[in-house]
Write an enzyme that holds these catalytic residues in place. Structure first.
Site, PDB file in Angstrom:
ATOM      1  N   ASP A  54      -0.512  -4.966   3.173  1.00  0.00           N
ATOM      2  CA  ASP A  54      -1.035  -3.773   3.840  1.00  0.00           C
ATOM      3  C   ASP A  54      -0.426  -3.739   5.238  1.00  0.00           C
ATOM      4  O   ASP A  54      -0.803  -4.524   6.105  1.00  0.00           O
ATOM      5  CB  ASP A  54      -2.563  -3.797   3.936  1.00  0.00           C
ATOM      6  CG  ASP A  54      -3.107  -2.440   4.398  1.00  0.00           C
ATOM      7  OD1 ASP A  54      -4.303  -2.186   4.218  1.00  0.00           O
ATOM      8  OD2 ASP A  54      -2.312  -1.652   4.958  1.00  0.00           O
TER       9      ASP A  54
ATOM     10  N   GLU B  33       0.836  -1.215   0.000  1.00  0.00           N
ATOM     11  CA  GLU B  33       0.000   0.000   0.000  1.00  0.00           C
ATOM     12  C   GLU B  33       0.862   1.252   0.000  1.00  0.00           C
ATOM     13  O   GLU B  33       0.563   2.228  -0.690  1.00  0.00           O
ATOM     14  CB  GLU B  33      -0.929   0.046   1.210  1.00  0.00           C
ATOM     15  CG  GLU B  33      -1.729   1.364   1.274  1.00  0.00           C
ATOM     16  CD  GLU B  33      -2.832   1.403   2.301  1.00  0.00           C
ATOM     17  OE1 GLU B  33      -3.653   2.337   2.234  1.00  0.00           O
ATOM     18  OE2 GLU B  33      -2.877   0.489   3.152  1.00  0.00           O
TER      19      GLU B  33
ATOM     20  N   ILE C 162      -0.568  -1.574   7.771  1.00  0.00           N
ATOM     21  CA  ILE C 162      -1.544  -1.286   8.822  1.00  0.00           C
ATOM     22  C   ILE C 162      -2.891  -1.094   8.147  1.00  0.00           C
ATOM     23  O   ILE C 162      -3.129  -0.078   7.479  1.00  0.00           O
ATOM     24  CB  ILE C 162      -1.152  -0.042   9.641  1.00  0.00           C
ATOM     25  CG1 ILE C 162       0.209  -0.278  10.278  1.00  0.00           C
ATOM     26  CG2 ILE C 162      -2.234   0.287  10.669  1.00  0.00           C
ATOM     27  CD1 ILE C 162       0.554   0.481  11.509  1.00  0.00           C
ATOM     28  N   ASP C 163      -3.750  -2.082   8.292  1.00  0.00           N
ATOM     29  CA  ASP C 163      -5.096  -1.941   7.750  1.00  0.00           C
ATOM     30  C   ASP C 163      -5.992  -1.464   8.878  1.00  0.00           C
ATOM     31  O   ASP C 163      -5.992  -2.037   9.963  1.00  0.00           O
ATOM     32  CB  ASP C 163      -5.620  -3.246   7.164  1.00  0.00           C
ATOM     33  CG  ASP C 163      -6.945  -3.001   6.467  1.00  0.00           C
ATOM     34  OD1 ASP C 163      -7.959  -3.560   6.906  1.00  0.00           O
ATOM     35  OD2 ASP C 163      -6.975  -2.151   5.554  1.00  0.00           O
TER      36      ASP C 163
ATOM     37  N   ASP D 134      -5.942  -4.565   1.017  1.00  0.00           N
ATOM     38  CA  ASP D 134      -6.867  -4.648   2.158  1.00  0.00           C
ATOM     39  C   ASP D 134      -7.589  -6.000   2.199  1.00  0.00           C
ATOM     40  O   ASP D 134      -8.032  -6.436   3.244  1.00  0.00           O
ATOM     41  CB  ASP D 134      -7.970  -3.584   2.044  1.00  0.00           C
ATOM     42  CG  ASP D 134      -7.467  -2.157   1.996  1.00  0.00           C
ATOM     43  OD1 ASP D 134      -7.934  -1.395   1.121  1.00  0.00           O
ATOM     44  OD2 ASP D 134      -6.614  -1.812   2.814  1.00  0.00           O
TER      45      ASP D 134
ATOM     46  N   THR E 150      -5.871   2.121   9.266  1.00  0.00           N
ATOM     47  CA  THR E 150      -4.955   3.205   9.656  1.00  0.00           C
ATOM     48  C   THR E 150      -5.688   4.345  10.350  1.00  0.00           C
ATOM     49  O   THR E 150      -5.163   4.957  11.284  1.00  0.00           O
ATOM     50  CB  THR E 150      -4.198   3.733   8.421  1.00  0.00           C
ATOM     51  OG1 THR E 150      -3.492   2.641   7.815  1.00  0.00           O
ATOM     52  CG2 THR E 150      -3.198   4.811   8.779  1.00  0.00           C
TER      53      THR E 150
HETATM   54  C1  LIP Z   1      -8.952   0.875   4.934  1.00  0.00           C
HETATM   55  C2  LIP Z   1      -9.831  -0.290   4.646  1.00  0.00           C
HETATM   56  C3  LIP Z   1     -11.278   0.011   4.980  1.00  0.00           C
HETATM   57  C4  LIP Z   1     -11.728   1.092   4.150  1.00  0.00           C
HETATM   58  C5  LIP Z   1     -10.868   2.279   4.408  1.00  0.00           C
HETATM   59  C6  LIP Z   1      -9.390   1.988   4.115  1.00  0.00           C
HETATM   60  P1  LIP Z   1      -6.369   1.328   5.232  1.00  0.00           P
HETATM   61  O1  LIP Z   1      -7.648   0.568   4.590  1.00  0.00           O
HETATM   62  O2  LIP Z   1      -9.445  -1.349   5.412  1.00  0.00           O
HETATM   63  O3  LIP Z   1     -12.089  -1.080   4.707  1.00  0.00           O
HETATM   64  O4  LIP Z   1     -13.044   1.354   4.443  1.00  0.00           O
HETATM   65  O5  LIP Z   1     -11.263   3.303   3.598  1.00  0.00           O
HETATM   66  O6  LIP Z   1      -9.227   1.703   2.776  1.00  0.00           O
HETATM   67  O7  LIP Z   1      -6.280   2.669   4.506  1.00  0.00           O
HETATM   68  O8  LIP Z   1      -6.585   1.522   6.663  1.00  0.00           O
HETATM   69  O9  LIP Z   1      -5.232   0.438   4.905  1.00  0.00           O
END
Ligand code: LIP
Length: 269
Positions: free
Chosen positions: A85, A70, A87-88, A210, A90
């Site tokens: 990813d 990412e 940190i999913d 993600d 974030t």
């Molecule tokens: C997030 C996703 C989440 C989505 C957010 C964002 P990140 O990823 O896990 O489902 O709704 O907009 O994309 O940016 O925290 O890696």
């Protein structure tokens, strides 16, 4: 890819996901710099640090493999591809909400073969291998079927799609009798479907880093998912729907994701 090559990558994946989770937990307890890279789209210095750790560990073991992260984008060529990813969730991480994870998937010749999700604040490590099942901390995961009127469906949101599209998605899902929630991590949302905690996850546009690990877990746990990788989903992202098999018909109809004319929708959006 022959199985012992995949065995080696599975072992490395689990060790690296665990180590990256520990680094993310450590950084979560420290003051960190937070920036916005888009509307409600956060990036912290922790994302970069964790991604660099993951890539350096895996590159050291598998120098010929390619990477799609990412934060760092794509590097390397070839059929052996890691999708990362760091940190999913974030936005949660940036607001001191412990609902975040590290998500790593491995594709071999375009096929999703391995996935791991580390949620350090919950001491949880989710993993799956194509044809070998899905596990949480070594316990077998199975999706939970439910009557739609008792179903819990997570609906992910981002500013990548119009607000009206999201609010009408909520209305259509509520009209089925199901309830919904939004917790801010697509990867954990899919892992919860695989573990039978929720019954479906839908988001109108989400990125491959993600979703891929979570999608493999849902399939290996007996669930159904849409063809997320269709239409270059790997690089452009796509809509996602994953659910217990008994809810597929109702949720495909309510969300519009996974329908035959789904491609048409993409072109329209
Ligand atoms: C997030 C996703 C989440 C989505 C957010 C964002 P990140 O990823 O896990 O489902 O709704 O907009 O994309 O940016 O925290 O890696």
């Amino acid at each position: 890819m022959i199985s012992n090559e995949l065995d080696a990558r599975e072992q490395a994946l689990i060790a690296v996901a665990r180590e990256a989770g520990e680094l993310a937990r450590e950084l979560f307890s420290k003051p960190i710099e937070v920036k916005l890279k888009g509307k409600q789209d956060y990036i912290t210095e922790a994302d970069g640090q964790v991604e660099r750790l993951i890539i350096s560990r895996l590159q050291a073991r598998f120098p010929q493999d390619a990477f799609l992260g990412e934060e760092g984008g794509a590097s390397g060529e070839g059929d052996a591809l890691w999708v990362i990813d760091p940190i999913d969730g974030t936005a949660n991480f940036a607001h001191r909400i412990p609902h975040f994870c590290v998500s790593i998937a491995f594709m071999s010749a375009g096929e999703l073969a391995l996935g791991a999700i580390a949620a350090p604040m919950y001491n949880e490590l989710y993993r799956a291998r194509l044809g070998k099942g899905a596990f949480l901390n070594d316990r077998v995961m199975r999706v939970a079927d439910a009557n739609i009127k008792q179903a819990v469906v997570e609906l992910g949101w981002s500013s990548r799609r119009p607000t009206r599209a999201y609010t009408s998605l909520i209305e259509r899902v509520l009209a089925t009798g199901a309830t919904f929630l939004r917790a801010g991590s697509g990867a954990l949302g899919l892992a919860y479907v695989a573990d039978g905690r929720t019954h479906g996850y839908c988001e109108l546009h989400i990125n491959s880093w993600d979703t891929l690990a979570g999608l493999l877990m849902v399939r290996e746990a007996g669930g159904w998912t849409n063809d997320f990788l269709a239409g270059d989903g790997l690089r452009r992202g796509n809509a996602v729907l994953a659910c217990a098999p008994g809810l597929k018909e109702a949720l495909v109809a309510a969300t519009g994701v996974g329908q035959a004319n789904e491609k048409l929708e993409r072109r329209m959006s």
